[in-house]
Write a protein that holds these residues in place. Structure first.
Motif: not given
Lengths: 407, 407
Positions: B190-197, B178-182, B240-242, B227-228
């Motif tokens: 660093a944490r995995k983001l559940d959602r990102v815009t 996934g996409v991480y905070t860093s 998720l990219v939303v 997108v996931q």
């Protein structure tokens, strides 16, 4: 100014340095003022690697996908040769099968070329651009899926392109410098032929000489494309494949070839009734097994017959399986299979007007104690099946017997 | 029944075993009743090998030939995955860019997708056939030559296909989950983001996060494609990219990214007259060199200005060459170039409604003794250029300062 098709096989384009060498040969023809189309194979080993990938993906696979995958090697070579030609100041572009297009039938994996739309290509050739064409591939009639022409198909691509372009010459560059009277690795006195007829070349190709693909010779013969087989790495002239009329002194025998890819099956005491051959060979044909030489001996006493025939070694297990599964129906007493056999052939258009060629072959082999197991003949060829251990002796004896040895 | 596009990158299809694993993931979606299109990259390493071949063929090369060559890797993967899916009993066929077609502009090497003719594909998907599409490639408007979309282009292929098919989801399977905070390799918390815009993802991609290609995010944003980003090898849900509206609690800062591909150029004592910026950056643009961060300091006493800006490291030598060749014209006193710099960015849509985000960044860095060389900001991002030696310290400090650490 002539129009020339040049074809380079896998070993000729095995790495960037060799492709660079190929480019210098192409440039020389361009500099001489000729229009040049080049047909290339995949870099040596590339296609085998792709085939291996497909086979490890699945035991049975969709031939349309196989074609889409294995055709990629030729695309890479065509692009690289174009880049190098451009770098040398020669205008060039690569052409994939679908871009021309080269239209084939739908027989994926071993398609036949139906049509090459060569207008655009011809126009560009006339303007001095070299067309670098990916060999081995085409496009099925619906024009959406890639086909391939079978192993060695780039020879056929080259000859078909030469026919479509009405080229003055189709030069097949390879790692040997021409067509020989026999395999020089076995027969020391083997000589390079200056000329050979299409028919002889066709028999040589189908009787085991690996220098040209059989279909490419058929196509050259049909369209009267003057083919030359020559070396990528050496300068001397190669062998011209031409119409019979263009050869003044026709040799009785021009070559002695062999094939190790032979296996012999014998069915003993098959009930001798009408249709027995069909009942044996029908199921083999249905399983896509090609039968080559066939001999049938009838024993009038027992009303049974012995049937001996050859298949390719890779088909032997399957052929035996098919026949054993129908043993009750066929009613034979015994099935034997042998792999230690080879086929040796003597080939020459001169046979048409000379009697005694076969007899000379049988005598030469008998004098060396070599037993003949099966015989087949055509108008310009005599083939015999012998034990594999005698192969080299047989080739050398026949080469000498027909006066082919270099002096 | 949903329509899903699944995209698998190079490491996910690195060998036959991994492609087999990918096939099981595809089959699972098919078995769940979904219509599935799959976009694949070349097997890991394959494209690099092809690019290396082109580069060793010629220093300068025709990008049309480059595209024809490097696109072949994706064709192989698409064919192999189709073969394996069929072997598992899943109806499937491979699609090369020209077969659909995926029409792009003529910018070979970094083409943009203009149109995907998806009628036939949609029809087949509805009938339960999986479409396995070669990523990264298309066909220019004349529909004869292959284009490629630039590195990472398969992400864009997937999102564009999802947009054309009006797919319910576009899942990007990769080697991270996934996409991480860093970057978790540097920042332990660093944490995995559940959602990102989309906008945050776009800034993250262009500010150095390598998880998605920038263009693919632009396209997803434009067409509202959900997108996931998720792992090929693990089962847990990804990121998720939303659209922004779909995120209720907006973080002020959702990520801290970095880019090492930065080099800094400083021109000292440039005569400060109107048009000086244009006279510096015009020639760089003409040489296709992208300039990123720019700072100009004016000294009112001397009527000269100092100009500092960044370019990508691979462009540094060329940029210096362009500027030195125009030294007389530009009239600067001194040119210095540095490569030991990195760009660190904090990104978050919450910045729009929160003041003091930049100030917080400057304080956090100052408290660790990290000097800021250049600053740029956008509505949802603050970027600073710092000495490379401080990179890890800066990332960790900022991650903590914005409260992003995992608890």
């Amino acid at each position: 100014m002539a129009c020339i098709v040049m074809k380079f096989g896998g070993t000729s384009v095995a790495d960037i340095e060799r492709i660079r060498h190929v480019a210098t040969r192409v440039k020389r023809e361009v500099d001489a003022g000729h229009s040049v189309a080049v047909v290339v194979s995949a870099m040596a080993g590339a296609t085998n690697q792709l085939v291996e990938n497909v086979r490890s993906a699945a035991r049975l696979y969709d031939l349309r996908e196989y074609d889409a995958i294995v055709s990629s090697g030729e695309n890479v070579t065509a692009g690289l040769l174009s880049v190098i030609l451009q770098d040398m100041g020669v205008a060039a572009r690569s052409w994939q099968g679908w871009q021309i297009p080269i239209v084939t039938d739908e027989a994926h994996g071993s398609a036949r070329i139906l049509e090459i739309r060569s207008e655009e290509l011809r126009h560009r050739l006339e303007n001095g651009e070299v067309a670098v064409v990916a060999g081995f591939q085409g496009l099925e009639p619906n024009r959406n899926r890639i086909t391939t022409l079978g192993r060695g198909g780039s020879d056929t691509s080259a000859v078909a392109l030469a026919a479509a372009l009405k080229a003055d010459r189709c030069d097949i560059y390879t790692d040997v410098d021409g067509v020989y009277t026999s395999d020089p690795r076995i027969v020391k006195g083997a000589r390079k032929l200056d000329r050979v007829t299409y028919e002889e070349m066709l028999e040589m190709a189908s009787q085991g000489a690996k220098v040209l693909q059989t279909r490419s010779v058929e196509m050259a013969m049909k369209h009267h494309v003057p083919v030359q087989v020559r070396s990528t790495f050496e300068e001397r002239p190669g062998t011209l494949v031409v119409d019979e009329e263009e050869i003044v002194e026709k040799a009785v025998v021009s070559g002695v070839t062999y094939s190790r890819d032979e296996a012999k099956i014998t069915l003993r005491n098959v009930p001798d009734r009408p249709g027995v051959a069909a009942s044996i060979f029908g199921p083999l044909a249905d399983s896509a097994i090609n039968v080559d030489m066939i001999v049938q001996n009838i024993s009038p006493d027992t009303k049974t017959t012995d049937m001996t025939f050859t298949v390719s070694r890779s088909d032997l297990d399957r052929a035996v399986g098919v026949l054993e599964s129908r043993r009750d129906e066929l009613g034979y007493a015994d099935l034997s299979a042998e792999e230690d056999v080879v086929k040796v052939s003597v080939i020459g258009v001169g046979m048409r007007s000379h009697a005694g060629v076969a007899q000379q072959m049988f005598q030469a082999l008998a004098s060396r104690g070599i037993n003949i197991q099966v015989i087949t003949t055509s108008e310009i060829k005599v083939s015999v099946l012998i034990e594999e251990a005698f192969l080299e002796l047989a080739l050398r004896s026949l080469h000498t017997a027909y006066g082919l040895d270099a002096t």
